[in-house]
Design a protein around this motif. Structure first.
Motif, PDB file in Angstrom:
ATOM      1  N   ALA A 181       2.795  34.257  -6.263  1.00  0.00           N
ATOM      2  CA  ALA A 181       1.773  34.635  -5.280  1.00  0.00           C
ATOM      3  C   ALA A 181       2.160  34.033  -3.937  1.00  0.00           C
ATOM      4  O   ALA A 181       2.662  32.907  -3.869  1.00  0.00           O
ATOM      5  CB  ALA A 181       0.394  34.147  -5.717  1.00  0.00           C
ATOM      6  N   PHE A 182       1.890  34.776  -2.858  1.00  0.00           N
ATOM      7  CA  PHE A 182       2.377  34.367  -1.538  1.00  0.00           C
ATOM      8  C   PHE A 182       1.393  34.794  -0.465  1.00  0.00           C
ATOM      9  O   PHE A 182       0.782  35.860  -0.544  1.00  0.00           O
ATOM     10  CB  PHE A 182       3.739  35.016  -1.275  1.00  0.00           C
ATOM     11  CG  PHE A 182       4.422  34.571  -0.014  1.00  0.00           C
ATOM     12  CD1 PHE A 182       4.919  33.290   0.104  1.00  0.00           C
ATOM     13  CD2 PHE A 182       4.578  35.442   1.063  1.00  0.00           C
ATOM     14  CE1 PHE A 182       5.562  32.875   1.267  1.00  0.00           C
ATOM     15  CE2 PHE A 182       5.216  35.049   2.226  1.00  0.00           C
ATOM     16  CZ  PHE A 182       5.710  33.753   2.327  1.00  0.00           C
ATOM     17  N   ASP A 183       1.224  33.931   0.532  1.00  0.00           N
ATOM     18  CA  ASP A 183       0.455  34.247   1.732  1.00  0.00           C
ATOM     19  C   ASP A 183       1.376  34.064   2.923  1.00  0.00           C
ATOM     20  O   ASP A 183       1.979  32.999   3.085  1.00  0.00           O
ATOM     21  CB  ASP A 183      -0.766  33.316   1.834  1.00  0.00           C
ATOM     22  CG  ASP A 183      -1.666  33.631   3.022  1.00  0.00           C
ATOM     23  OD1 ASP A 183      -1.269  34.423   3.902  1.00  0.00           O
ATOM     24  OD2 ASP A 183      -2.775  33.074   3.075  1.00  0.00           O
ATOM     25  N   ILE A 184       1.496  35.073   3.767  1.00  0.00           N
ATOM     26  CA  ILE A 184       2.392  35.003   4.923  1.00  0.00           C
ATOM     27  C   ILE A 184       2.022  33.829   5.832  1.00  0.00           C
ATOM     28  O   ILE A 184       2.894  33.114   6.313  1.00  0.00           O
ATOM     29  CB  ILE A 184       2.361  36.322   5.713  1.00  0.00           C
ATOM     30  CG1 ILE A 184       2.946  37.446   4.856  1.00  0.00           C
ATOM     31  CG2 ILE A 184       3.134  36.199   7.029  1.00  0.00           C
ATOM     32  CD1 ILE A 184       2.740  38.840   5.432  1.00  0.00           C
ATOM     33  N   ASN A 185       0.738  33.636   6.107  1.00  0.00           N
ATOM     34  CA  ASN A 185       0.231  32.454   6.811  1.00  0.00           C
ATOM     35  C   ASN A 185       1.087  32.081   8.016  1.00  0.00           C
ATOM     36  O   ASN A 185       1.533  30.936   8.155  1.00  0.00           O
ATOM     37  CB  ASN A 185       0.139  31.276   5.835  1.00  0.00           C
ATOM     38  CG  ASN A 185      -1.245  30.679   5.778  1.00  0.00           C
ATOM     39  OD1 ASN A 185      -2.037  30.823   6.705  1.00  0.00           O
ATOM     40  ND2 ASN A 185      -1.553  30.007   4.690  1.00  0.00           N
ATOM     41  N   TYR A 186       1.296  33.020   8.912  1.00  0.00           N
ATOM     42  CA  TYR A 186       2.129  32.791  10.102  1.00  0.00           C
ATOM     43  C   TYR A 186       1.492  31.756  11.018  1.00  0.00           C
ATOM     44  O   TYR A 186       0.292  31.799  11.298  1.00  0.00           O
ATOM     45  CB  TYR A 186       2.324  34.103  10.860  1.00  0.00           C
ATOM     46  CG  TYR A 186       3.081  33.929  12.156  1.00  0.00           C
ATOM     47  CD1 TYR A 186       4.462  33.787  12.145  1.00  0.00           C
ATOM     48  CD2 TYR A 186       2.406  33.884  13.374  1.00  0.00           C
ATOM     49  CE1 TYR A 186       5.167  33.615  13.327  1.00  0.00           C
ATOM     50  CE2 TYR A 186       3.100  33.721  14.565  1.00  0.00           C
ATOM     51  CZ  TYR A 186       4.481  33.580  14.535  1.00  0.00           C
ATOM     52  OH  TYR A 186       5.170  33.404  15.706  1.00  0.00           O
TER      53      TYR A 186
END
Length: 342
Positions: free
Chosen positions: A163-168
């Motif tokens: 699972a991944f969140d871009i969270n720039y």
């Protein structure tokens, strides 16, 4: 067996009391926070078995950070005690027309000293259902990025979902550099939880002008964005996109959308949010998504849980959502108006 393991940097958060500005402050309130840590703390509080992986200095500040995680039931046995310093960030909370702002003091923090072999990825990921991290971790340093790639590969080989969140974060890197790195990570990702802006600007999914009302996507635009994202990354088994409309620093509107079990795009209700502490709200949302997936909730139920957890985090001081599973269940049965329970 861990239901969720996350990897990232947890920092010491220092913020002036109330809504003071940093230049006014004569003291600071202490908290701990970081995206991946916030997610597993929230999940642990609602009954999910979690573990957190990072590097922390072998000093009292490192000890205090470990104790914070343990306090909320997060497993810390895979934390490596190494390095000279704990990263710090200073938060100036916004109110009304004044936005919140952050000053980082995280250069040369412990996690950036990570080396191959410091973390037994195979040992932890073979007993993990979902491995979670974010673009913040990918942006920290080449050493950390190398470990993140190794963790993603190991998770896939071990049968764990990624699972991944871009969270720039603009203070960590540019959109172009983020696109270069995250484009290489995306083929390993099974579950993507992020927001509209990061999909458009980091993953470079262009949207024509006709799909906007002002700076916001129209409902048709949101559906097109979702479809283009899934077409570009067909390895994704679940995509959940969040949207925030800021009326002021003190009042926001938040909602989310995903595809349901029949492949139709479904939307949550729009939640009007009163902001006490916005930091970590996106992480609470991600925690709600992962909770819904782990507990087998239908997509519409999962969206309501996730957006409610996000809304509730805005009312809790500190980076992490402190709430019980019973409170989530009770709130969803009621109207969430905040009436006192007697």
């Amino acid at each position: 067996m861990f239901e969720v393991t996350s990897f990232g940097e947890i920092m010491l958060r220092l913020s002036p009391p109330g809504y003071q500005r940093i230049v006014q402050a004569t003291s600071f309130d202490i908290n701990f926070g970081g995206a991946e840590a916030n997610v597993v703390v929230a999940l642990s509080n609602v009954g999910v078995k979690t573990s957190y992986v990072t590097l922390l200095p072998p000093n009292p500040l490192g000890d205090a950070t470990v104790n914070f995680l343990r306090r909320y039931g997060v497993d810390t046995s895979y934390i490596k005690r190494k390095g000279k310093r704990l990263g710090i960030y200073f938060l100036e909370k916004g109110v009304g027309q004044r936005a919140s702002s952050v000053v980082y003091d995280r250069s040369n923090s412990a996690i950036n000293e990570i080396q191959p072999g410091d973390i037994n990825w195979e040992g932890i990921l073979k007993k993990t259902k979902i491995f979670f991290s974010t673009g913040i971790t990918a942006a920290l340093s080449q050493n950390v990025l190398n470990e993140l790639i190794m963790a993603f590969k190991t998770a896939k080989n071990a049968g764990a979902k990624v699972a991944f969140d871009i969270n720039y974060r603009s203070k960590l890197w540019s959109y172009d550099r983020a696109n270069e790195v995250i484009s290489e990570l995306m083929p390993y990702v099974d579950i993507l939880v992020t927001n509209e802006e990061h999909v458009r600007r980091v993953l470079k999914i262009d949207m024509e002008e006709k799909y906007f009302e002002g700076i916001d996507l129209t409902p048709d635009g949101q559906k097109v964005l979702f479809e283009r994202l899934q077409t570009k990354y067909q390895n994704l088994s679940k995509v959940v996109l969040a949207a925030r409309r800021s009326l002021s620093a003190s009042k926001n509107i938040f909602f989310a959308y995903t595809s349901d079990e029949n492949g139709n795009i479904v939307f949550s209700k729009k939640r009007e949010i009163e902001v006490i502490d916005r930091v970590g709200a996106g992480d609470a949302f991600t925690a709600g998504v992962l909770y819904g997936i782990l507990r087998g909730l239908e997509s519409t139920q999962m969206l309501e849980v996730a957006t409610y957890m996000c809304a509730l985090k805005h009312t809790v001081e500190g980076d992490s959502l402190i709430v019980t599973e019973d409170e989530i269940k009770q709130a969803l049965l009621q109207d969430g108006s905040g009436m006192m329970r007697r």
